[in-house]
Design a protein around this motif. Structure first.
Motif, PDB file in Angstrom:
ATOM      1  N   PHE A 175       0.803  -1.208   0.000  1.00 10.88           N
ATOM      2  CA  PHE A 175       0.000   0.000   0.000  1.00 10.88           C
ATOM      3  C   PHE A 175       0.847   1.274   0.000  1.00 10.88           C
ATOM      4  O   PHE A 175       0.304   2.369   0.020  1.00 10.88           O
ATOM      5  N   ASN A 195     -12.398   3.586  -5.007  1.00  7.70           N
ATOM      6  CA  ASN A 195     -12.501   2.249  -4.428  1.00  7.70           C
ATOM      7  C   ASN A 195     -12.443   1.183  -5.512  1.00  7.70           C
ATOM      8  O   ASN A 195     -11.780   0.148  -5.356  1.00  7.70           O
ATOM      9  N   THR A 204      -4.364   2.104  -4.694  1.00  9.55           N
ATOM     10  CA  THR A 204      -5.621   2.305  -3.979  1.00  9.55           C
ATOM     11  C   THR A 204      -5.474   3.508  -3.059  1.00  9.55           C
ATOM     12  O   THR A 204      -5.021   3.393  -1.928  1.00  9.55           O
ATOM     13  N   SER A 243      -7.220   3.714   0.556  1.00 11.41           N
ATOM     14  CA  SER A 243      -6.720   2.891   1.658  1.00 11.41           C
ATOM     15  C   SER A 243      -5.710   3.648   2.507  1.00 11.41           C
ATOM     16  O   SER A 243      -5.168   3.081   3.454  1.00 11.41           O
ATOM     17  N   SER A 269     -10.587   3.604   5.182  1.00 15.46           N
ATOM     18  CA  SER A 269      -9.265   3.046   4.859  1.00 15.46           C
ATOM     19  C   SER A 269      -9.105   1.625   5.389  1.00 15.46           C
ATOM     20  O   SER A 269      -8.538   0.770   4.709  1.00 15.46           O
ATOM     21  N   MET A 274     -10.986  -0.878   3.181  1.00 16.39           N
ATOM     22  CA  MET A 274     -10.320  -1.091   1.898  1.00 16.39           C
ATOM     23  C   MET A 274      -9.038  -1.893   2.063  1.00 16.39           C
ATOM     24  O   MET A 274      -8.694  -2.713   1.204  1.00 16.39           O
ATOM     25  N   ILE A 275      -8.320  -1.683   3.159  1.00 23.32           N
ATOM     26  CA  ILE A 275      -7.074  -2.416   3.379  1.00 23.32           C
ATOM     27  C   ILE A 275      -7.350  -3.884   3.696  1.00 23.32           C
ATOM     28  O   ILE A 275      -6.636  -4.775   3.227  1.00 23.32           O
ATOM     29  N   HIS A 322      -7.983  -6.158   0.632  1.00 28.20           N
ATOM     30  CA  HIS A 322      -6.791  -6.262  -0.200  1.00 28.20           C
ATOM     31  C   HIS A 322      -5.717  -7.121   0.466  1.00 28.20           C
ATOM     32  O   HIS A 322      -5.022  -7.889  -0.201  1.00 28.20           O
ATOM     33  N   GLU A 329     -15.330  -7.582  -2.425  1.00 28.31           N
ATOM     34  CA  GLU A 329     -14.669  -6.281  -2.398  1.00 28.31           C
ATOM     35  C   GLU A 329     -15.396  -5.252  -3.255  1.00 28.31           C
ATOM     36  O   GLU A 329     -15.401  -4.063  -2.933  1.00 28.31           O
TER      37      GLU A 329
END
Length: 225
Positions: free
Chosen positions: A9, A85, A95, A98, A163, A166-167, A170, A202
């Motif tokens: 990231f 997103n 991303t 994130s 965040s 989203m993390i 992934h 996701e």
């Protein structure tokens, strides 16, 4: 090779010592102008249908704070977060949502503008809002303290909620894919099916989180009056 689990990231892609990962947040501007000269298509009608539904919902949430054009900022916020997103689901695309750098840049100015507007123009309502109706007198100081803390942490909770969600997905997909080289062909096929299901999940999370941060921002704005 990753130095740590979260290095995927990190905005490390650069050219001439300039980071280009954050350029992905501006890619949405390339897809907007086409509707002004292309004939309407299914994508255009679907987008307009969703935006009209959001406009009506935000209009009801804003109540007394609504005026012509007031829902545009929240519709724009929804579109921006949703697009970024979804961009993160494509390979080799950074991303941006994130990172707290972007999410705090969204939530902090919104919250600060709402608070300044409320305390400057309607401070009596803001004081009353700190003490729920029917609170015993002995608990009033504690309720003021609790409400003050909850107001202060709102931009942080908005940013961290987006965040972190989203993390999480992934990271799970990255951890599963990193074990594929040591598995048999049959297990790899099962792993691919799991990855496809996670990708579908996701996609749903990308929509839900953009909707959640927009709805919460609208609710916070409706509390200042």
């Amino acid at each position: 090779m990753m130095t740590n689990l979260f290095s995927i990231f990190d905005p490390t892609t650069n050219l001439f010592n300039l980071s280009f990962n954050w350029v992905s947040t501006l890619l949405g501007l390339m897809f907007l102008p086409y509707k002004f000269w292309f004939s309407p298509n299914r994508h255009f009608f679907l987008y307009n249908f969703i935006m009209n539904k959001l406009h009506n919902e935000f209009k009801n949430l804003l109540k007394n704070n609504y005026f012509n054009g007031s829902t545009l900022i929240f519709i724009s916020l929804f579109s921006f977060v949703l697009f970024n997103n979804f961009l993160g689901l494509f390979p080799y695309i950074f991303t941006s949502t994130s990172h707290l750098t972007l999410t705090l840049s969204i939530s902090l100015p919104l919250w600060l503008s709402f608070m300044l507007y409320g305390w400057i123009n309607n401070y009596q309502h803001m004081f009353i809002h700190m003490i729920p109706q029917g609170t015993p007198s002995i608990l009033m100081p504690f309720m003021v303290l609790i409400e003050t803390i909850s107001n202060i942490i709102r931009p942080g909770t908005l940013a961290i909620r987006l965040s972190a969600n989203m993390i999480a997905g992934h990271l799970l997909m990255t951890l599963l894919s990193s074990t594929g080289s040591n598995l048999s062909n049959l297990i790899i096929m099962v792993l691919i099916m799991i990855q496809i299901m996670l990708l579908t999940l996701e996609s749903a999370v990308a929509i839900i989180q953009s909707y959640v941060i927009t709805i919460l921002s609208t609710l916070y704005s409706s509390e200042v009056n």
